[in-house]
Every structure is written in structure tokens, then in C-alpha cells.
Design a protein around this motif. Structure first.
Motif, short mmCIF file in Angstrom:
data_model
loop_
_atom_site.label_atom_id
_atom_site.label_comp_id
_atom_site.label_asym_id
_atom_site.label_seq_id
_atom_site.Cartn_x
_atom_site.Cartn_y
_atom_site.Cartn_z
N THR A 143 -6.02 -0.24 2.56
CA THR A 143 -5.51 -1.26 2.00
C THR A 143 -5.77 -1.85 0.71
N SER A 144 -4.95 -2.94 0.46
CA SER A 144 -4.81 -3.46 -0.84
C SER A 144 -6.14 -5.00 -1.23
N SER A 191 -2.76 2.25 7.50
CA SER A 191 -3.91 1.84 6.20
C SER A 191 -5.46 1.23 7.42
N THR A 233 0.95 -1.14 -0.24
CA THR A 233 -0.09 0.31 -0.33
C THR A 233 1.04 1.60 0.25
N ASP A 286 2.19 -4.74 2.80
CA ASP A 286 1.25 -3.08 2.74
C ASP A 286 1.95 -1.91 3.19
N GLN A 287 2.36 -0.85 4.19
CA GLN A 287 3.28 -0.25 4.39
C GLN A 287 3.91 -0.53 4.27
#
Length: 276
Positions: free
Chosen positions: A256-257, A228, A12, A118-119
Motif C-alpha cells: 500500500t501507499s 494490500s 495502489t 488503495d485498490q
């Protein structure tokens, strides 16, 4: 020699910054009710709507080996070296697909398992991309990635265990009991595993954990934080307001994805921290 950075769409991050730094993103896909959706095609909020409307849990899929091979071959045409940084092998087969694609491509590719998603993966990717843009060598970048990984923490909060049960991540009995008791769960990701750190009824569980989290940050040198979310961004924005005074860099709040939303369900959130 020029180094180019590749990652996947479970990472993300701000697309404009990725483009500015020359990061290549390879999309994961999701199968919902017989239709395949690429992460590139899904707009913010759309995946959650599709998941709500579906009777079955979406099926996520890593990029094909052939796609990785094609991407790596194209990027290496000018003689560049490539570092590909992907989500933890415990969450997806993406890393292995990238490794196989690297062999097929014949390019100089180093595949890195970020240990996160994610991040938390974004921290490594952006560090690598900035260094690559400044002309750092592959070995210098790989060393920096490892340092970022060691100084990163990923916390995730889930409001429902339904998707984790459907996906086989926890037993159906545990999921049923937790659903009946209105259980909220906070986990930390360590060594590719999610470990519970707080569990209780209702959102007060999140608030108590968050109060303790902020108290624990006192005295620590925090380089950056990402937040996220899946579903509403309201709680994520509340957390940002309290955390921003503790961090020098602006805190990113991002949806988020699809692969993460598939497993966490609605109203989940994550806090990603990188220490100095």
C-alpha cells in the motif's frame, strides 16, 4: 471526444497496467525527518524502513493545487475531457486540491471522490480507463464509476494502534490500552468512515474474522478482489491462496501507499472487494 483518466498515488495499482491504459498518476508526498519524499521516488519496502527509523510520525501531503492545474492543462491541450478520481476526502485534502486545480486549469475536468482509497479506488480508475480507451463518453464513464463504488467493500486490519494514536485518529488512552492488550482491529470503510467490525487479542482475531469473511462470500458474485499490505506480504499471500478459488480474476497483492502506511503502521493489510 476523448476522455482521459487521472488519479493519485494513494491508489495502489500495477504501474504497467496504469501505463497501458493511459492513466495519469499525480504523486502525494511525505515529510520524514525534514526530507520530502515523493511516492514516485520510494521503492517497495523503503517507506516502512524510513518510518521505523524516524522518531516522529511522517507527515503526508496532498499534491499542490498548481500541480493539478498543470497536469489538467497539459492533458486538455488536445481538447480532451478529464475525469480525476481520488481518495476519500475523509483521508486527505487531495480531492479539494484537484477541484481547485481544475478551476485554475480552465480544462473540462470532473473530479470524483472515490469514497475509498488503495485498490478500492483502483477498481473505479481501471473501469473508467478501460471505457475511455474503448471510446465511451464522459457521462457513461461517470455512471459506471458510481456503480463500481456502490458494489465495492474495503476492509482493513491493523496490528498496532500506535500510528493511529500519533496521528490523532484515536485517543491516546485507547491506544495505550490496546497496545498493552495486544489488540488487533478490523474495520470496514463506509460513507468515508472507518467502522470497527472485529477486535481482539493477537492474530487469531484476524484469522477468525477472515474465516467468517470467506463464509460470507459464499453465494455472492465477486468480480474481483485486491489485497494490500504494509510490512511483510506473508499474511497477504496466505489470504490470496484461500480467496483465489472464489474469484474469476487474478488477485493482486500489492504494497500500500505511504499515506496509508503512515496511518496504519506496520503489519497492516486490506482486502478490497468488487461485486458483480
Amino acid at each position: 471526444m476523448t476522455v482521459k483518466i487521472v488519479t493519485d498515488s494513494s491508489n495502489t495499482m500495477e504501474k504497467n497496467l496504469a501505463e497501458e491504459l493511459g492513466v495519469t498518476i499525480v504523486p502525494l508526498t511525505t515529510l520524514i525527518d525534514g526530507v520530502v519524499y515523493s511516492d514516485f521516488d520510494i521503492k517497495e519496502g523503503q517507506f516502512l524502513e524510513l518510518m521505523r527509523a524516524s522518531k516522529a510520525l511522517p507527515k503526508t501531503s496532498q499534491p499542490p493545487v498548481g500541480l493539478f492545474a498543470e497536469v489538467f492543462s497539459d492533458l486538455a491541450k488536445d481538447g480532451s475531457q478529464i475525469i480525476a478520481i481520488h481518495l476519500s476526502h475523509a483521508l486527505s485534502g487531495t480531492v479539494e486540491a484537484a477541484r481547485q486545480g481544475a478551476i485554475l486549469s480552465g480544462a473540462d475536468v470532473t473530479v470524483v471522490d472515490s469514497g475509498f482509497t488503495d485498490q478500492a479506488t483502483k477498481f473505479q480508475v481501471f473501469q473508467a480507463a478501460r471505457m475511455a480507451k474503448d471510446g465511451a463518453t464522459k457521462d457513461e464513464i461517470l455512471s459506471a464509476i458510481e456503480e463500481v463504488k456502490e458494489k465495492t467493500e474495503l476492509f482493513i486490519g491493523v496490528s498496532t494502534l500506535e500510528n493511529l494514536v500519533k496521528g490523532g485518529r484515536i485517543s491516546r488512552v485507547t491506544g495505550l490500552i490496546s497496545s498493552l492488550l495486544n489488540i488487533r482491529l478490523v474495520m470496514i470503510m463506509k460513507n468515508h468512515l472507518l467502522e470497527p467490525v472485529a477486535k481482539g487479542r493477537g492474530n487469531k482475531t484476524f484469522k477468525k474474522w477472515f474465516d467468517d469473511f470467506i463464509a460470507n462470500l459464499a453465494g455472492k458474485n465477486v468480480a474481483e478482489i485486491g489485497i494490500s499490505f504494509a510490512g511483510s506480504a506473508n499474511y497477504a499471500q496466505e489470504m490470496r491462496e484461500r480467496l483465489q478459488p472464489l474469484v474469476p480474476a487474478p488477485i493482486s497483492v500489492l504494497e500500500t501507499s505511504s499515506i496509508i502506511q503512515t496511518h496504519t503502521g506496520e503489519d497492516a493489510w486490506a482486502i478490497l472487494v468488487r461485486y458483480e
